[in-house]
Scaffold this active site. Structure first.
Site, PDB file in Angstrom:
ATOM      1  N   CYS A 125       0.834  -1.202   0.000  1.00  0.00           N
ATOM      2  CA  CYS A 125       0.000   0.000   0.000  1.00  0.00           C
ATOM      3  C   CYS A 125       0.869   1.252   0.000  1.00  0.00           C
ATOM      4  CB  CYS A 125      -0.930  -0.015   1.209  1.00  0.00           C
ATOM      5  SG  CYS A 125      -2.195   1.281   1.176  1.00  0.00           S
ATOM      6  N   CYS A 126       1.893   1.264   0.837  1.00  0.00           N
ATOM      7  CA  CYS A 126       2.801   2.413   0.891  1.00  0.00           C
ATOM      8  C   CYS A 126       3.520   2.607  -0.440  1.00  0.00           C
ATOM      9  CB  CYS A 126       3.828   2.226   2.007  1.00  0.00           C
ATOM     10  SG  CYS A 126       3.196   2.456   3.680  1.00  0.00           S
ATOM     11  N   CYS A 208      -1.280   8.175   7.463  1.00  0.00           N
ATOM     12  CA  CYS A 208      -2.610   7.826   6.988  1.00  0.00           C
ATOM     13  C   CYS A 208      -3.483   7.392   8.170  1.00  0.00           C
ATOM     14  CB  CYS A 208      -2.522   6.705   5.964  1.00  0.00           C
ATOM     15  SG  CYS A 208      -1.642   7.167   4.450  1.00  0.00           S
ATOM     16  N   CYS A 211      -3.428   3.738   9.598  1.00  0.00           N
ATOM     17  CA  CYS A 211      -2.135   3.239  10.092  1.00  0.00           C
ATOM     18  C   CYS A 211      -1.529   4.114  11.187  1.00  0.00           C
ATOM     19  CB  CYS A 211      -1.149   3.112   8.928  1.00  0.00           C
ATOM     20  SG  CYS A 211      -1.729   2.041   7.597  1.00  0.00           S
ATOM     21  N   CYS A 235       7.441   4.107   5.934  1.00  0.00           N
ATOM     22  CA  CYS A 235       6.562   3.845   4.797  1.00  0.00           C
ATOM     23  C   CYS A 235       7.348   3.436   3.564  1.00  0.00           C
ATOM     24  CB  CYS A 235       5.715   5.076   4.487  1.00  0.00           C
ATOM     25  SG  CYS A 235       6.676   6.530   4.030  1.00  0.00           S
TER      26      CYS A 235
END
EC number: 1.8.4.10
Length: 252
Positions: A125-126, A208, A211, A235
């Site tokens: 995702c990062c 985010c 997280c 990240c």
């Protein structure tokens, strides 16, 4: 303080980088930023998530070189307070605040990768929402300013003020590397600068929403609360492809 400025070689030799770091170490961030703006000009950009360190640098750049590009990575998952702070700083400071987005909506990501990728594979995702967009944005730049400090985490304890970032093809400048959290907040208060109100609600660091969590008692590091249920502290923006369990290998 005038530092040596010769931009003919890229990347510069490790000997030259070491010499510049030795020159920078005893001087304050404004002197380092002054060198950076004169050396790289329009090929320079600051990246920030609008944390305290980033705001300090924005304020200094607005004074040293008005109109400098200051970009943020919009993951579509930032706190509402972060977006509000972005707008406030854009109005207050004479810098060019620029939104960087990877072009992948959350719905598109869910279709391609499955729902809530940040819970199942946060490294992936990062990469999709931060690392890849950053690579694209820095493609036509020569230098990237960040707010990374040595006191933010054990992983960042050996941060250089100036380094060559091969994965992005740019020089990375960390003018606050040897500043402390106390010095950063002192500067913010002295210059009456705004900051994210979530910091007063137990959030040492803000990324985010899914997280990031508040912490009851900090252990002295300002990145606590990020991926708190995982063995993950970065990240991927400031790590090599081999770090973070192969965070960047997640691109494949």
């Amino acid at each position: 303080m005038a530092f040596a400025s010769d931009e003919s070689a890229s990347p510069w030799s490790s000997t030259r980088l070491a010499a510049l770091n030795a020159q920078f170490e005893p001087h304050g961030p404004k002197a380092i930023l002054n060198w950076a703006t004169h050396t790289f000009g329009d090929d320079l950009a600051q990246g920030t998530g609008f944390g305290p360190s980033g705001i300090v640098i924005m304020h200094m750049l607005a004074d040293l070189r008005p109109g400098t590009t200051v970009f943020y990575l919009d993951t579509d998952l930032l706190f509402p307070e972060t977006y509000e702070l972005c707008d406030d700083l854009d109005e207050r400071l004479d810098v060019d605040v620029t939104r960087v987005h990877g072009g992948l909506s959350l719905d598109e990501q869910a279709e391609q990768e499955g729902e809530e990728l940040w819970n199942r594979n946060p490294n992936r995702c990062c990469f999709l929402r931060k690392v890849k967009p950053l690579r694209n944005f820095l493609d036509d730049r020569r230098a990237w300013i960040t707010g990374v400090r040595r006191d933010q985490s054990e992983r960042r304890a050996d941060t250089d003020i100036l380094s060559w970032e091969g994965q992005y093809g740019v020089f990375k400048i960390n003018p606050l590397a040897n500043w402390t959290q106390k010095e950063v907040w002192k500067y913010l208060f002295e210059h009456d600068l705004p900051y994210n109100p979530k910091h007063d609600q137990g959030y040492p660091s803000l990324g985010c929403v899914p997280c990031t969590e508040p912490v009851d008692q900090a252990d002295g590091y300002s990145r606590e609360g990020r991926w708190s249920d995982r063995d993950k502290t970065e990240c991927g923006l400031h790590t090599s492809p081999e770090d973070e369990d192969g965070a960047h290998a997640a691109e494949s």
